[in-house]
Design an enzyme around this catalytic site. Structure first.
Site, PDB file in Angstrom:
ATOM      1  N   SER A 119      62.543  44.549  -0.177  1.00  0.00           N
ATOM      2  CA  SER A 119      61.458  45.435  -0.573  1.00  0.00           C
ATOM      3  C   SER A 119      61.581  45.981  -1.982  1.00  0.00           C
ATOM      4  CB  SER A 119      61.359  46.605   0.410  1.00  0.00           C
ATOM      5  OG  SER A 119      62.567  47.334   0.447  1.00  0.00           O
ATOM      6  N   HIS A 179      57.813  42.057   4.391  1.00  0.00           N
ATOM      7  CA  HIS A 179      57.085  41.682   3.173  1.00  0.00           C
ATOM      8  C   HIS A 179      56.787  40.188   3.096  1.00  0.00           C
ATOM      9  CE1 HIS A 179      57.572  45.710   1.454  1.00  0.00           C
ATOM     10  NE2 HIS A 179      58.752  45.693   2.059  1.00  0.00           N
ATOM     11  N   LYS A 189      51.847  45.819   5.499  1.00  0.00           N
ATOM     12  CA  LYS A 189      51.901  45.176   4.188  1.00  0.00           C
ATOM     13  C   LYS A 189      50.831  44.083   4.111  1.00  0.00           C
ATOM     14  CE  LYS A 189      55.936  47.464   4.193  1.00  0.00           C
ATOM     15  NZ  LYS A 189      56.422  48.267   5.335  1.00  0.00           N
ATOM     16  N   HIS A 198      66.946  47.168   4.212  1.00  0.00           N
ATOM     17  CA  HIS A 198      66.117  48.370   4.242  1.00  0.00           C
ATOM     18  C   HIS A 198      66.867  49.545   4.872  1.00  0.00           C
ATOM     19  CE1 HIS A 198      62.687  50.972   5.441  1.00  0.00           C
ATOM     20  NE2 HIS A 198      62.158  50.503   4.327  1.00  0.00           N
ATOM     21  N   GLU A 245      66.796  40.905   5.467  1.00  0.00           N
ATOM     22  CA  GLU A 245      65.340  40.903   5.307  1.00  0.00           C
ATOM     23  C   GLU A 245      64.886  39.508   4.886  1.00  0.00           C
ATOM     24  OE1 GLU A 245      63.391  44.278   3.367  1.00  0.00           O
ATOM     25  OE2 GLU A 245      65.374  45.165   3.077  1.00  0.00           O
ATOM     26  N   ASP A 290      64.207  41.077   9.303  1.00  0.00           N
ATOM     27  CA  ASP A 290      63.052  41.957   9.101  1.00  0.00           C
ATOM     28  C   ASP A 290      62.174  41.310   8.035  1.00  0.00           C
ATOM     29  OD1 ASP A 290      61.229  43.899   8.402  1.00  0.00           O
ATOM     30  OD2 ASP A 290      62.702  45.373   7.739  1.00  0.00           O
ATOM     31  N   ASN A 338      51.090  48.043  -0.995  1.00  0.00           N
ATOM     32  CA  ASN A 338      51.653  46.939  -0.220  1.00  0.00           C
ATOM     33  C   ASN A 338      50.583  46.114   0.488  1.00  0.00           C
ATOM     34  OD1 ASN A 338      54.317  47.564  -0.839  1.00  0.00           O
ATOM     35  ND2 ASN A 338      54.590  48.843   0.956  1.00  0.00           N
TER      36      ASN A 338
END
Length: 385
Positions: free
Chosen positions: A179, A207, A236, A133, A175, A204, A47
């Site tokens: 992910s 990424h 990440k 997540h 998100e 969130d 990541n």
């Protein structure tokens, strides 16, 4: 059934489904190459999207921070563990991302759980994207608030759920970049649906931070949305570890009183905060732009080359490029074939992803070379024939 019988049965079930998780001891898991048992692999499971975990300036900053502060923080931030290094990082993040306050957490998992544990009450409702997540969905399922999941990236269904009677407040959870699929949430549409009904939006962006948007400010900035609660993690694109919650002054003061994951955890080492501040300065500068551009080129090269594979390719334009295989055993077999060619990839299986969607989760980084992508594509085509 005894405790031992219950544990044995659960493990046997995982083995039978080719779903047993196993840790692998490696010499180094970040960067362009991964070494295991003295064999080197090109690493497509990291990541560390911008390659900053190996950056000499970030490493030097951590060393200098350790020389100044030592290697630990000494306690919770409420006791003795909140230093000028932590304060400087929080103030930097708040100013950069456009929020009054930032609060540091030891991990993104802890930050997500803290928010959902501290905010919604019994009369409230949490509406979460069903592919959110595990840290978000687990906290929501344990919350006294009602939990409703909306179809992945579906603002229309979210609006329908928001319109249902609710005695309390409504918190929408999603998100920025997912992910496991690598696709982006339609944050502008989700925000519109939420705010029209006086709800709050929690994003969130684990990424997205460092990777997307102006100066790498993330998914929300890229879509010109300012969530009520923004979680950014540092393991990440930032290349280190830890997380922060961006919020208003009053919410920050509230979390300092009621967020148990913050109050009762030893804070991150001050040296880590020093390293993180250096990493964010790199992300915001010319080098950050260059690394994001290089990563974007790798993503484009991969997506061009993956066409024609007998595997399902998701609509991802992020560093996460999953190839959906389907069966657990086949995903494991393909991963092993690639490892035999010196390419390290990971097979992701249920329950991490829905049943029947086992996949190779490939991650591209700025540390890769164009030749690495070419080699990966050649190996994928050969293994899929």
């Amino acid at each position: 059934m005894t405790w031992q019988q219950r544990i044995t049965a659960a493990l046997d079930a995982r083995r039978a489904a080719d779903a047993l998780r196993v840790r692998t001891v490696v010499e180094n898991g970040a960067g362009r190459f991964l070494t295991r048992d003295q064999q080197r692999y090109c690493n497509f499971s990291s990541n560390d999207y911008l390659g900053l975990s190996q950056h000499p300036e970030v490493i030097r900053a951590w060393q200098q921070g350790a020389e100044q502060y030592g290697v630990g923080s000494g306690g919770s931030g409420h006791v003795s563990g909140y230093t000028r290094a932590h304060q400087a990082l929080e103030e930097h993040l708040a100013g950069w991302l456009g929020y009054p306050r930032a609060l540091l957490f030891i991990s993104g998992f802890a930050a997500n759980q803290a928010l959902i544990a501290a905010l919604p009450g019994k009369a409230d409702r949490i509406l979460a994207d069903r592919l959110s997540h595990a840290s978000l969905l687990e906290a929501a399922s344990l919350s006294p608030a009602q939990l409703r999941r909306f179809a992945h990236n579906d603002p229309a269904q979210l609006a329908e759920l928001l319109d249902k009677p609710c005695a309390g407040q409504q918190l929408v959870v999603t998100e920025g970049i997912f992910s496991m699929d690598g696709d982006s949430a339609p944050l502008a549409a989700l925000a519109s649906a939420t705010w029209q009904r006086q709800g709050w939006l929690l994003v969130d962006d684990a990424h997205g931070i460092g990777i997307t948007g102006p100066e790498g400010r993330g998914s929300a900035a890229c879509q010109q949305v300012k969530p009520d609660l923004l979680v950014v993690t540092f393991g990440k694109g930032v290349g280190v570890s830890g997380a922060a919650v961006l919020c208003s002054d009053e919410v920050a003061d509230y979390l300092l009183q009621f967020a148990r994951h913050l109050i009762y955890s030893t804070s991150m080492p001050p040296a880590q905060a020093v390293a993180l501040l250096t990493a964010f300065n790199l992300i915001r500068g010319e080098e950050g732009d260059a690394r994001r551009q290089k990563l974007a080129q790798h993503i484009q090269q991969f997506r061009r080359g993956v066409k024609g594979l007998p595997l399902q390719v998701t609509h991802s334009h992020s560093a996460i490029q999953p190839l959906i295989v389907g069966e657990n055993g086949r995903a494991l077999h393909l991963a092993q074939q690639l490892r035999s060619q010196g390419i390290w990839v990971t097979a992701i299986r249920p329950p991490t992803v829905p049943a029947g969607t086992a996949r190779l989760r490939l991650t591209l980084t700025a540390a890769h070379k164009a030749a690495d992508i070419t080699t990966l594509l050649e190996a994928l085509h050969a293994a899929s024939e």
